[in-house]
Design an enzyme around this catalytic site. Structure first.
Site: not given
Length: 762
Positions: A19, A491, A522, A672, A701
């Site tokens: 990652k 959030e 991710r 989506e 994304h």
């Protein structure tokens, strides 16, 4: 002797090394060579870990920089025309442009992305064309095989079979099946098998996961034709036909009739199929027994697994057995050893990928040398299995009594949608094509650092609360300045949409490093459901109420739905999933009621996992959909008519479950649709979906910022399908993974697009 095998290992690294490499490369702080070198180190570590654990056939080719399906599309030369531009300087640039889009040199959106069968892993959907040209591009795979052969004498390349590869993609501009391209594609697979034979490969893992699905005659014939056609090219290479996530069922006779040397059985999710397999396995074939759960974190009941294996030994002998996991360990966290967040009792019940390798090795040794050779390990395992079964922590009488008291009335809103819509519009006073976002806003370095400091005790609670309020203030102000109609609080206090709730609900534990790959870089850290679930106190009310106090516009309360919390957690396997889901639904119902009481008029209860949880076989789907829909309705039906309930779903095929989506009776659903160019919306139009819908008008994304005109084009398509009075305008998912600069630019374009289309409709 039975052989210890493994179908695949997590790619990300024990500390998510892959990652960090990818994100550094995308930011430009490291170059391509550093990325390749770092990735090679992760891959080498994975190989050595498996060899040291006792895996005798080492999987090779399961590693990927982004996605294995995209890798195979490129290995067969299937690059869509748009990505063949000379503006993409390197093959790596082309690869990542297809995976995540680009605006560097070329302006290209990402390819479509969807869920890998019924998992939370996302794959890139290959695009085929009617005049498709295939060309083998396997140099990197062959180099990996050579490198692995220096570590282990017996390596097993993982090959995505040609029939599954074609059917996982889409033939653009045609209603024909992608299988019309099969004979062309088989020429490339012939070349590949020849090269694998020349490389000294003894076994190939021939993944055809579509065998877990209901197959039509065309697909069945294609599987048979493909393996018959490829047989002459194999040389000395043996194939183990592999599928997972489900029993072979009616496809079992077909699987064993194919020209393969072994067939893999997922005996975790299809234990009943072994007896039939023992009747169909040919004398020259071996059986691969998937005895260790590759998708969950509970220790394998080794005594039970060994009993299953001994049934096969008695029928065909141990020399014809391969022992392994049910599926690739891609879906499991890497290593339990470093876990400090999970209490000792629950931890003693768990096994991550590294520990699952040990279980495979123990089972293999027990088969080959007798149970007495691993008596200590079997005794320790049996003690852990029994301790979990009898623990008081797994059963809560109060929760079970409340669960038993659920009535049909508790699954219904006070009035029908049309009645609610009138009251909600009067209450909210929203414009035509109202704009909103899906929930989260960028989780910046500062946000992550503050959360980490608070958790370590380096940041006092009062200071952390002040930090969160400041970030929320800025987020509300930014949305107001952009002109968004229904706001969210951002959030900033949440690490993840499921883990956040898992930390606050009883019956869950959370890990420190239990990361699994969702897509690309991710990663998510699913909480672990070990016991009965309930909500000891409010979870989201304080911050949402604070955000609403900052604006006269409506602020959505943001909750994750019970089905998604269930499937994006590691689920307890000692009771029906339906029971666990309904326990979670009751907790979310309480939270929604508390939000409403605090003055929140719009509440979003996200269910992106609803389609993901759908059983792979048609015969099993109706029962699942009934209880999944009921769970959402249980969570969402405790509020008054004027409280607007939203839900969100993404990156899956909805059309086959549209009646169930409608049965959720959410006032607004956002989905989506941007990567598919509104293709998914057609089904909602044909079905005449009755409530309001927000088709995502840009792909979050991807770092790419689409132009206003592009979003206007998508909205025009949407208006042709759905009446504008029932349309919302929003991104296709939450914005936490993006940066503020691109987010503000994209949202500004989105708001302008909504205004332009409103004018056109006036």
């Amino acid at each position: 002797m039975a052989i210890a095998t493994n179908l695949g290992f997590p790619r990300i690294g024990a500390k998510r090394e892959l990652k960090w490499l990818l994100e550094k490369y995308w930011k430009g702080s490291i170059g391509a060579e550093d990325l390749r070198t770092g990735a090679e180190q992760v891959r080498q570590t994975n190989w050595k870990t498996q060899v040291e654990a006792g895996i005798e056939q080492l999987p090779v080719g399961d590693f990927s920089l982004y996605d294995h399906v995209l890798d195979w599309a490129l290995r067969v030369g299937a690059v869509p025309a748009a990505y063949q531009t000379s503006q993409l300087v390197s093959e790596l640039d082309r690869y990542f442009a297809m995976a995540r889009g680009t605006q560097k040199g070329a302006d290209l959106p990402a390819l479509e992305m969807t869920k890998w069968f019924n998992t939370n892993y996302h794959y890139i959907v290959p695009e085929w064309s009617a005049d498709q040209v295939f060309e083998l591009n396997a140099d990197a795979l062959l180099a990996e095989i050579a490198a692995a052969q220096a570590i282990a004498p017996d390596v097993r390349p993982v090959v995505l079979g040609p029939v599954s590869l074609l059917l996982l993609g889409k033939l653009k501009g045609s209603s024909a099946s992608p299988l019309v391209l099969l004979d062309k594609l088989l020429l490339v697979y012939q070349q590949l098998l020849t090269k694998l034979n020349e490389a000294g490969v003894k076994w190939v893992q021939w993944d055809e996961p579509i065998l877990a699905l209901d197959l039509n005659e065309e697909a069945q014939a294609a599987l048979k034709h493909s393996l018959e056609t490829l047989s002459p090219a194999r040389g000395q290479v043996k194939l183990v036909l592999t599928s997972y996530f489900e029993s072979l069922r009616e496809n079992l006779p077909l699987a064993f009739s194919l020209d393969v040397d072994a067939v893999h059985l997922d005996l975790v999710y299809g234990p009943e199929q072994l007896s039939a397999a023992l009747q169909h396995v040919r004398p020259e074939q071996s059986l691969s027994l998937g005895l260790v759960d590759g998708r969950n974190v509970w220790k394998t009941d080794l005594a039970k697994a060994l009993e299953t294996a001994q049934e096969a030994v008695a029928a065909i002998g141990k020399e014809r057995l391969l022992i392994g996991g049910s599926c690739s360990l891609l879906h499991s966290p890497v290593d339990l050893a470093g876990e400090t967040e999970i209490d000792a009792e629950v931890k003693s019940w768990l096994a991550f990928a590294r520990q699952k390798l040990d279980e495979i090795a123990i089972l293999t040794r027990a088969i080959n040398e007798g149970p007495e050779s691993v008596a200590k390990q079997l005794q320790e395992n049996a003690a852990a299995i029994e301790a979990r079964r009898t623990s008081r922590r797994t059963h809560n009488p109060e929760v079970r009594n409340r669960h038993q008291s659920i009535t049909p009335e508790s699954l219904c809103r006070q009035s029908d949608y049309q009645t609610r819509k009138s009251q909600q519009q009067q209450h909210l006073n929203l414009p035509l094509l109202p704009t909103t976002t899906i929930g989260s806003f960028p989780q910046t370095t500062e946000v992550r650092q503050a959360r980490a400091a608070f958790r370590k005790g380096d940041l006092p609670a009062d200071d952390y609360q002040q930090f969160l309020q400041t970030e929320t203030q800025k987020c509300i102000a930014r949305q107001e300045s952009l002109g968004i109609d229904v706001l969210v609080h951002g959030e900033f206090e949440r690490n993840d949409m499921v883990e956040y709730f898992g930390e606050q609900l009883e019956g869950f534990v959370v890990s420190k490093n239990g990361w699994v790959q969702s897509y690309g870089s991710r990663c998510v850290k699913p909480p672990i459901i070990f016991g009965d679930v309930y909500r000891p106190q409010a979870m989201t009310v304080e911050m949402t109420k604070y955000a609403q106090s900052l604006t006269s516009k409506p602020v959505k309360g943001m909750l994750t739905g019970p089905v998604t919390i269930l499937f994006w957690s590691f689920i307890r396997d000692d009771q029906p999933r339906r029971d666990t889901c309904e326990q979670i639904a009751l907790a979310i119902r309480d939270e929604a009621s508390d939000l409403e009481a605090a003055g929140i008029g719009v509440i979003q209860i996200d269910e992106p996992a609803l389609r993901e949880g759908l059983p792979l076989r048609d015969a099993d789907q109706a029962a699942y959909l009934r209880w999944a829909v009921d769970a959402f309705r249980l969570a969402s039906s405790g509020v008054a008519n004027q409280t607007q309930i939203h839900t969100h779903m993404c990156y899956c095929e909805f059309n086959e479950i549209l009646p169930s989506i409608a049965a959720l009776d959410a006032d607004v659903i956002s989905i989506e649709t941007s990567r598919s160019q509104m293709e998914l919306l057609d089904g909602f139009g044909s079905f005449q979906y009755p409530n309001e819908i927000g088709p995502g008008v840009y792909d979050i994304h991807s770092p790419r910022v689409p132009a206003t005109s592009e979003m206007v084009g998508l909205l025009k398509k949407a208006v042709d399908v759905i009446p504008p009075q029932r349309l919302w305008v929003n991104p296709d998912c939450g914005l936490k993974t993006r940066g503020w600069v691109e987010v503000e630019a994209a949202l500004q374009a989105m708001v302008e697009a909504a205004r332009e289309v409103r004018t056109l409709l006036a």
